[in-house]
Design a protein around this motif. Structure first.
Motif, PDB file in Angstrom:
ATOM      1  N   PRO A  16      -7.562  27.812 103.727  1.00  0.00           N
ATOM      2  CA  PRO A  16      -7.794  26.478 103.177  1.00  0.00           C
ATOM      3  C   PRO A  16      -6.883  25.546 103.342  1.00  0.00           C
ATOM      4  CG  PRO A  16      -8.006  28.240 101.525  1.00  0.00           C
ATOM      5  CD  PRO A  16      -7.524  28.763 102.673  1.00  0.00           C
ATOM      6  N   HIS A  25       3.294  28.599  96.257  1.00  0.00           N
ATOM      7  CA  HIS A  25       3.497  29.783  95.458  1.00  0.00           C
ATOM      8  C   HIS A  25       2.827  30.990  95.873  1.00  0.00           C
ATOM      9  CE1 HIS A  25      -0.289  29.452  93.351  1.00  0.00           C
ATOM     10  NE2 HIS A  25      -0.229  28.264  92.969  1.00  0.00           N
ATOM     11  N   HIS A  28      -0.827  30.641  97.219  1.00  0.00           N
ATOM     12  CA  HIS A  28      -1.295  30.192  98.618  1.00  0.00           C
ATOM     13  C   HIS A  28      -0.544  31.067  99.600  1.00  0.00           C
ATOM     14  CE1 HIS A  28      -0.122  26.634  95.827  1.00  0.00           C
ATOM     15  NE2 HIS A  28      -1.389  26.442  96.103  1.00  0.00           N
ATOM     16  N   SER A  31      -3.506  33.819 101.035  1.00  0.00           N
ATOM     17  CA  SER A  31      -4.557  33.561 101.705  1.00  0.00           C
ATOM     18  C   SER A  31      -3.971  33.428 103.130  1.00  0.00           C
ATOM     19  CB  SER A  31      -5.397  32.277 101.525  1.00  0.00           C
ATOM     20  OG  SER A  31      -5.093  31.762 100.522  1.00  0.00           O
ATOM     21  N   ASP A  56      -3.710  19.412 102.544  1.00  0.00           N
ATOM     22  CA  ASP A  56      -4.826  18.357 102.038  1.00  0.00           C
ATOM     23  C   ASP A  56      -4.170  17.277 101.169  1.00  0.00           C
ATOM     24  OD1 ASP A  56      -7.181  17.244 101.131  1.00  0.00           O
ATOM     25  OD2 ASP A  56      -7.851  19.319 100.131  1.00  0.00           O
ATOM     26  N   ALA A 232     -11.304  16.722 103.649  1.00  0.00           N
ATOM     27  CA  ALA A 232     -10.489  18.115 103.556  1.00  0.00           C
ATOM     28  C   ALA A 232     -11.273  18.958 104.727  1.00  0.00           C
ATOM     29  CB  ALA A 232     -10.343  18.623 102.413  1.00  0.00           C
ATOM     30  N   LEU A 233     -12.773  19.121 104.400  1.00  0.00           N
ATOM     31  CA  LEU A 233     -13.429  20.103 105.123  1.00  0.00           C
ATOM     32  C   LEU A 233     -13.453  19.850 106.563  1.00  0.00           C
ATOM     33  CD1 LEU A 233     -16.471  20.393 102.417  1.00  0.00           C
ATOM     34  CD2 LEU A 233     -14.733  22.150 103.248  1.00  0.00           C
ATOM     35  N   ASN A 235     -11.348  18.916 108.202  1.00  0.00           N
ATOM     36  CA  ASN A 235     -10.115  19.359 109.080  1.00  0.00           C
ATOM     37  C   ASN A 235     -10.233  20.312 110.119  1.00  0.00           C
ATOM     38  OD1 ASN A 235      -8.160  21.865 108.493  1.00  0.00           O
ATOM     39  ND2 ASN A 235      -9.743  21.644 106.828  1.00  0.00           N
ATOM     40  N   ILE A 264     -11.175  31.377 102.285  1.00  0.00           N
ATOM     41  CA  ILE A 264     -10.827  30.673 101.164  1.00  0.00           C
ATOM     42  C   ILE A 264     -10.669  31.209  99.666  1.00  0.00           C
ATOM     43  CG2 ILE A 264     -12.304  29.003 102.352  1.00  0.00           C
ATOM     44  CD1 ILE A 264     -14.783  29.665 100.176  1.00  0.00           C
ATOM     45  N   GLY A 265     -10.426  30.482  98.742  1.00  0.00           N
ATOM     46  CA  GLY A 265     -10.294  31.191  97.450  1.00  0.00           C
ATOM     47  C   GLY A 265     -11.621  31.091  96.762  1.00  0.00           C
ATOM     48  N   GLU A 267     -12.877  30.152  94.268  1.00  0.00           N
ATOM     49  CA  GLU A 267     -13.507  28.994  93.357  1.00  0.00           C
ATOM     50  C   GLU A 267     -13.695  27.685  94.214  1.00  0.00           C
ATOM     51  OE1 GLU A 267     -10.236  29.503  94.133  1.00  0.00           O
ATOM     52  OE2 GLU A 267      -9.203  27.980  94.085  1.00  0.00           O
ATOM     53  N   ILE A 268     -13.654  27.938  95.336  1.00  0.00           N
ATOM     54  CA  ILE A 268     -14.002  26.774  96.497  1.00  0.00           C
ATOM     55  C   ILE A 268     -15.257  27.123  97.131  1.00  0.00           C
ATOM     56  CG2 ILE A 268     -11.661  25.451  96.226  1.00  0.00           C
ATOM     57  CD1 ILE A 268     -10.873  26.510  98.881  1.00  0.00           C
ATOM     58  N   TRP A 296      -8.510  35.934  92.815  1.00  0.00           N
ATOM     59  CA  TRP A 296      -7.099  35.385  92.689  1.00  0.00           C
ATOM     60  C   TRP A 296      -5.773  36.231  92.295  1.00  0.00           C
ATOM     61  CZ3 TRP A 296     -10.108  32.084  88.379  1.00  0.00           C
ATOM     62  CH2 TRP A 296     -10.603  31.123  88.964  1.00  0.00           C
ATOM     63  N   LEU A 297      -4.716  35.892  92.639  1.00  0.00           N
ATOM     64  CA  LEU A 297      -3.452  36.524  92.062  1.00  0.00           C
ATOM     65  C   LEU A 297      -3.350  36.459  90.816  1.00  0.00           C
ATOM     66  CD1 LEU A 297      -1.847  38.328  93.808  1.00  0.00           C
ATOM     67  CD2 LEU A 297      -0.361  36.402  94.649  1.00  0.00           C
ATOM     68  N   LYS A 303      -4.540  33.377  86.167  1.00  0.00           N
ATOM     69  CA  LYS A 303      -4.420  32.943  87.566  1.00  0.00           C
ATOM     70  C   LYS A 303      -3.209  32.085  87.768  1.00  0.00           C
ATOM     71  CE  LYS A 303      -6.379  29.878  91.145  1.00  0.00           C
ATOM     72  NZ  LYS A 303      -6.930  28.704  91.435  1.00  0.00           N
ATOM     73  N   MET A 304      -2.414  32.696  89.023  1.00  0.00           N
ATOM     74  CA  MET A 304      -1.300  32.336  89.195  1.00  0.00           C
ATOM     75  C   MET A 304      -1.402  30.934  89.636  1.00  0.00           C
ATOM     76  SD  MET A 304       1.796  33.590  91.763  1.00  0.00           S
ATOM     77  CE  MET A 304       1.816  35.082  91.283  1.00  0.00           C
TER      78      MET A 304
HETATM   79  N1  MSP Z   1      -7.291  21.532  99.001  1.00  0.00           N
HETATM   80  C1  MSP Z   1      -8.416  22.282  98.753  1.00  0.00           C
HETATM   81  C2  MSP Z   1      -8.854  23.012  99.805  1.00  0.00           C
HETATM   82  C3  MSP Z   1      -9.618  22.246 100.787  1.00  0.00           C
HETATM   83  S1  MSP Z   1     -10.112  23.375 102.175  1.00  0.00           S
HETATM   84  C4  MSP Z   1     -11.140  22.287 103.085  1.00  0.00           C
HETATM   85  C5  MSP Z   1      -7.701  23.463  97.557  1.00  0.00           C
HETATM   86  N2  MSP Z   1      -6.407  23.371  97.849  1.00  0.00           N
HETATM   87  S2  MSP Z   1      -5.329  24.308  96.438  1.00  0.00           S
HETATM   88  O1  MSP Z   1      -4.108  24.154  96.979  1.00  0.00           O
HETATM   89  O2  MSP Z   1      -5.764  24.049  95.364  1.00  0.00           O
HETATM   90  O3  MSP Z   1      -5.883  25.789  96.922  1.00  0.00           O
HETATM   91  C6  MSP Z   1      -5.908  26.418  98.083  1.00  0.00           C
HETATM   92  C7  MSP Z   1      -5.951  27.843  98.282  1.00  0.00           C
HETATM   93  O4  MSP Z   1      -5.223  28.467  97.591  1.00  0.00           O
HETATM   94  C8  MSP Z   1      -7.354  28.056  97.507  1.00  0.00           C
HETATM   95  O5  MSP Z   1      -8.004  29.079  98.465  1.00  0.00           O
HETATM   96  C9  MSP Z   1      -7.248  28.887  96.265  1.00  0.00           C
HETATM   97  O6  MSP Z   1      -7.748  29.712  95.837  1.00  0.00           O
HETATM   98  C10 MSP Z   1      -5.728  29.460  96.684  1.00  0.00           C
HETATM   99  N3  MSP Z   1      -5.050  29.881  95.491  1.00  0.00           N
HETATM  100  C11 MSP Z   1      -4.150  29.123  94.579  1.00  0.00           C
HETATM  101  N4  MSP Z   1      -3.892  29.771  93.681  1.00  0.00           N
HETATM  102  C12 MSP Z   1      -4.285  30.963  94.029  1.00  0.00           C
HETATM  103  C13 MSP Z   1      -4.035  32.350  93.379  1.00  0.00           C
HETATM  104  N5  MSP Z   1      -3.138  32.365  92.067  1.00  0.00           N
HETATM  105  N6  MSP Z   1      -4.576  33.306  93.503  1.00  0.00           N
HETATM  106  C14 MSP Z   1      -5.192  33.387  94.910  1.00  0.00           C
HETATM  107  N7  MSP Z   1      -5.491  32.436  95.742  1.00  0.00           N
HETATM  108  C15 MSP Z   1      -4.945  31.047  95.084  1.00  0.00           C
HETATM  109  O7  MSP Z   1      -8.318  24.046  97.077  1.00  0.00           O
END
Ligand code: MSP
Length: 746
Positions: A16, A25, A28, A31, A56, A232-233, A235, A264-265, A267-268, A296-297, A303-304
């Motif tokens: 993502p 953190h 992020h 993934s 994004d 965003a998508l 991209n 992806i995570g 939630e998205i 999620w971590l 969730k972190m």
């Molecule tokens: N910008 C959107 C994604 C757009 S993709 C076209 C977004 N950004 S985000 O920064 O909030 O999250 C990015 C990714 O990081 C997501 O897949 C999200 O699940 C992942 N994570 C953020 N915190 C996380 C954890 N604690 N554990 C695992 N993944 C996590 O959503």
């Protein structure tokens, strides 16, 4: 399952793109590390791989975060995006491209994509009146006051003329597509959730906004910016070259699109499995082959995420135990697709148990003995006995198990099976004890045993090392050198994973010098990591108190990781009116609503507050008003709050110690107030109504738990209460009786 089999010659995978409202953190990093491991394995199988990540950068959330940090959105986004980019370097991430949605190539492609959807009749103008969650950049079904079903935050009412995408036209097409492509999305929980969301009915989606400007303008109607999720998508294709006239870009796009996997995570998933395929169908472009959602971590039970204030940074682990330790831990400890706990204890246990005492110790024993007994030159293995046959067969088993498990994203099992081979090789060494000659064994017989055992163990290590290279790239590179195999990167380029048959290590190979791979974690490794994190938090808080980004010279020197951190954590995206003094001249008149997200926080938590979405729930559909209907303004219904809401506001008695004007700010006074238990600075927009000298000594009431914010370069830490008279004149609230400083109003 990934669909690589259908296109073995090239592979395109993406992470993502990360919001730039928050510094990176471990969540992020997770993934990105997963994608990196996949990309490395694909390349080492001779597959032409393209691995994309990026940031994004548009939308209301980022615009507000920047404003609060006292920066332009461009500056803010550039700084945080730089953080992501440099972290990926530190972690050895091998992305082929990094896209920022503020880049020209992306804007151009996104506008072309939007225009294509409009030209094909899938976008129309209408008006939207409904709720919007800024944190998730998500339209939410329900009346005023509805909380976001994903993150639980308050939604805001949006009432504006928008462009709509005819999502409703794709309901059946999507269901047919899911049916025909059962591997399109996973894991199973994601698949079920998405299908039930689509079966629940799809409403048209608002894909533009007019009430803020930080986005990509709609082509031909520039007062609209394109909805941040559409932006965003896209991209995933603009980064390849969609929308460019350059033949090289066009060739890359033709070669790599459709993507083999969007990681992806969880939630998205709706955005990636519903909106994105529908957009692509509408544009007449092929759909990605698969979307895979990671869990999620978790840290400290949640969730972190920055908004929970429970983050650990990847740099911290990298500094103390190395990037490989982090990569190994994340892939071994968490079954992909499930949520998994991060803890320093578990990390150090895995480091010591699996890496230092396991693989690291095995390599060190064998390489040292080859040096000690054979001058560093691999001896001829000689005739195989039962023990060697058993180890060779175990290696073949591990080889057969590892690949399919890895390719199914089942990294944990893949590593588990490989570590069985580590343990067997170790047991084989111990059982044959090449370091000890029993009295009844001849010298020649012992030399033959040493040669056989060390050459066999070294061969097992070669196979383990090649397989684990995508996950432990730094350590595998060291081992490869020690085994006399040269640069592992060169071997990877020669597709070494496709010819890993037993017997690749040749007699006569000159081994490299032994060098420790994973020095056992020192006793205080956990404390070291915790200290670095604490120090970092402190630095972020100080930066927040100074009004946003810390300059590098202001960061603590005892924590090297903290030195490189951009302090973007000072975000309270729920605040409707976070702005500079010019925009919010009267800070003392209770105009600022205080809700849970803006409620009492320690400075540390305030500095950490921000915007990451949390819950996995199947989200509600948006409810656009019928096309062409006039915009309905939100009706101001009486809004009741509960006693719980009231007690969230920490009202206190304070005394003004200092009051003075601020140069070039006609409306603002700078006050220093005493709360009894602490003194603070508050900026109040009362300069036109009160002479500063007359205020000194006066007892007032303040909102003590308002998140600090910056105005005119100064931090304001609290808000005065005043009645607001006609014309805006404030009258400060106070008491007839004497009340002690710091007393709480209930
Ligand atoms: N910008 C959107 C994604 C757009 S993709 C076209 C977004 N950004 S985000 O920064 O909030 O999250 C990015 C990714 O990081 C997501 O897949 C999200 O699940 C992942 N994570 C953020 N915190 C996380 C954890 N604690 N554990 C695992 N993944 C996590 O959503």
């Amino acid at each position: 399952m990934t669909n690589s089999a259908s296109q073995p010659s090239r592979y395109y995978l993406t992470t993502p793109i990360y919001y730039v409202n928050a510094r990176p953190h471990l969540g992020h990093a997770y993934s990105t590390i997963v994608c990196d491991a996949i990309a490395r394995r694909k390349r080492a199988q001779g597959i032409d791989t393209w691995f994309l990540t990026g940031t994004d950068e548009h939308g209301q959330k980022i615009e507000r975060s920047a404003e609060l940090a006292g920066r332009t959105p461009e500056e803010f986004a550039t700084a945080i995006s730089g953080e992501f980019r440099s972290l990926w370097k530190q972690l050895g991430i091998t992305n082929d491209d990094f896209i920022r949605t503020t880049e020209e190539r992306h804007k151009r492609g996104t506008q072309k994509f939007f225009a294509t959807l409009r030209d094909k009749g899938f976008i129309y103008k209408g008006s939207y009146s409904g709720q919007y969650c800024v944190s998730d950049e998500l339209y939410v079904d329900g009346p005023v006051g509805t909380l976001c079903p994903d993150c639980g935050r308050e939604t805001e009412t949006v009432s504006e003329e928008n462009y709509f995408f005819k999502l409703s036209a794709f309901e059946h097409k999507l269901l047919e597509f899911y049916e025909a492509n059962p591997d399109f999305m996973g894991p199973e929980s994601t698949r079920r959730e998405v299908i039930s969301f689509v079966r629940g009915g799809l409403k048209d989606l608002s894909v533009s906004r007019t009430s803020f400007s930080w986005g990509i303008p709609v082509p031909g109607d520039e007062k609209h910016v394109i909805y941040v999720w559409l932006d965003a998508l896209v991209n995933y294709i603009t980064a390849l070259g969609y929308g460019s006239d350059d033949p090289a870009d066009q060739a890359r796009f033709a070669k790599f699109w459709p993507a083999d996997m969007h990681l992806i995570g969880k939630e998205i998933s709706r955005f990636h499995c519903v909106y994105w395929p529908a957009f692509l169908m509408a544009a007449g472009l092929p759909l990605p082959r698969s979307v895979r959602a990671n869990g999620w971590l978790l840290f400290d039970q949640g969730k972190m995420s920055k908004s929970r204030g429970n983050i650990v940074r990847a740099e911290t682990v990298q500094q103390v135990l190395g990037a490989d330790a982090l990569r190994y831990f994340l892939l071994r400890e968490i079954p992909f697709g499930q949520d998994g706990n991060f803890s320093f204890d578990a990390l150090v246990q895995r480091f010591n148990g699996d890496l230092a005492n396991g693989y690291g110790n095995l390599v060190s024993r064998v390489v040292n003995m080859v040096h000690k007994y054979f001058g560093g030159v691999l001896p001829e293995v000689g005739a195989e006995t039962e023990a060697e046959t058993a180890l060779r067969e175990s290696a073949a088993k591990a080889l057969a198990a590892f690949g399919p498990a890895f390719d199914e994203l089942n990294f944990s099992d893949a590593l588990k099976s490989l570590w069985e081979l580590v343990a067997e090789t170790d047991g084989y060494l111990t059982a044959n004890a090449p370091w000890k000659r029993p009295a009844d064994r001849s010298e020649a017989g012992h030399a033959a045993l040493q040669a056989r055992v060390l050459a066999t163990a070294a061969e097992a290590i070669r196979i383990i090392t090649a397989l684990v290279y995508p996950i432990l790239p730094e350590s595998a590179a060291k081992v490869w050198q020690q085994l006399g195999q040269g640069e592992i990167a060169t071997a990877a380029k020669q597709s070494f994973l496709t010819h890993l048959a037993w017997g690749g290590l040749k007699a006569g190979t000159k081994f490299g010098e032994p060098a420790p791979l994973f020095p056992r974690a020192e006793k205080d490794a956990i404390e070291q990591m915790q200290k670095i994190e604490e120090q970092n938090t402190k630095t972020v808080v100080e930066a927040a108190a100074k009004g946003g980004f810390a300059r590098k010279s202001e960061t603590a020197t005892s924590a090297p990781a903290a030195k490189t951190a951009v302090k973007g954590a000072i975000v309270s995206e729920n605040s409707e009116k976070q702005a500079s003094a010019e925009d919010v001249p009267v800070d003392s008149v209770g105009a600022e609503p205080v809700d849970e997200a803006k409620g009492y926080e320690t400075l540390a938590r305030a500095a950490k507050k921000s915007a990451v979405a949390v819950a996995p729930a199947v989200p509600a559909a948006q409810t656009p008003a019928p096309p062409q209907a006039p915009a309905t303004p939100a009706v101001a219904e009486p809004q009741y709050i509960s006693i719980d809401d009231v007690i969230k506001v920490d009202l206190r008695v304070a005394q003004i110690l200092v009051a003075e004007r601020i140069p070039k700010a006609d409306k603002l006074l700078r006050l220093e107030v005493d709360l009894g238990y602490e003194k603070r600075q508050i900026l109040a927009g009362i300069a036109q109504y009160y002479e500063p000298e007359k205020l000194v000594g006066r007892k007032i009431i303040i909102v003590a738990n308002l998140a600090p914010r910056k105005m005119r370069g100064l931090i304001s830490n609290g808000m005065l209460l005043a009645a607001s008279l006609e014309g805006g004149a404030p009258v400060l609230a106070g008491f007839l009786e004497d009340v002690p400083l710091g007393a709480r109003l209930k």
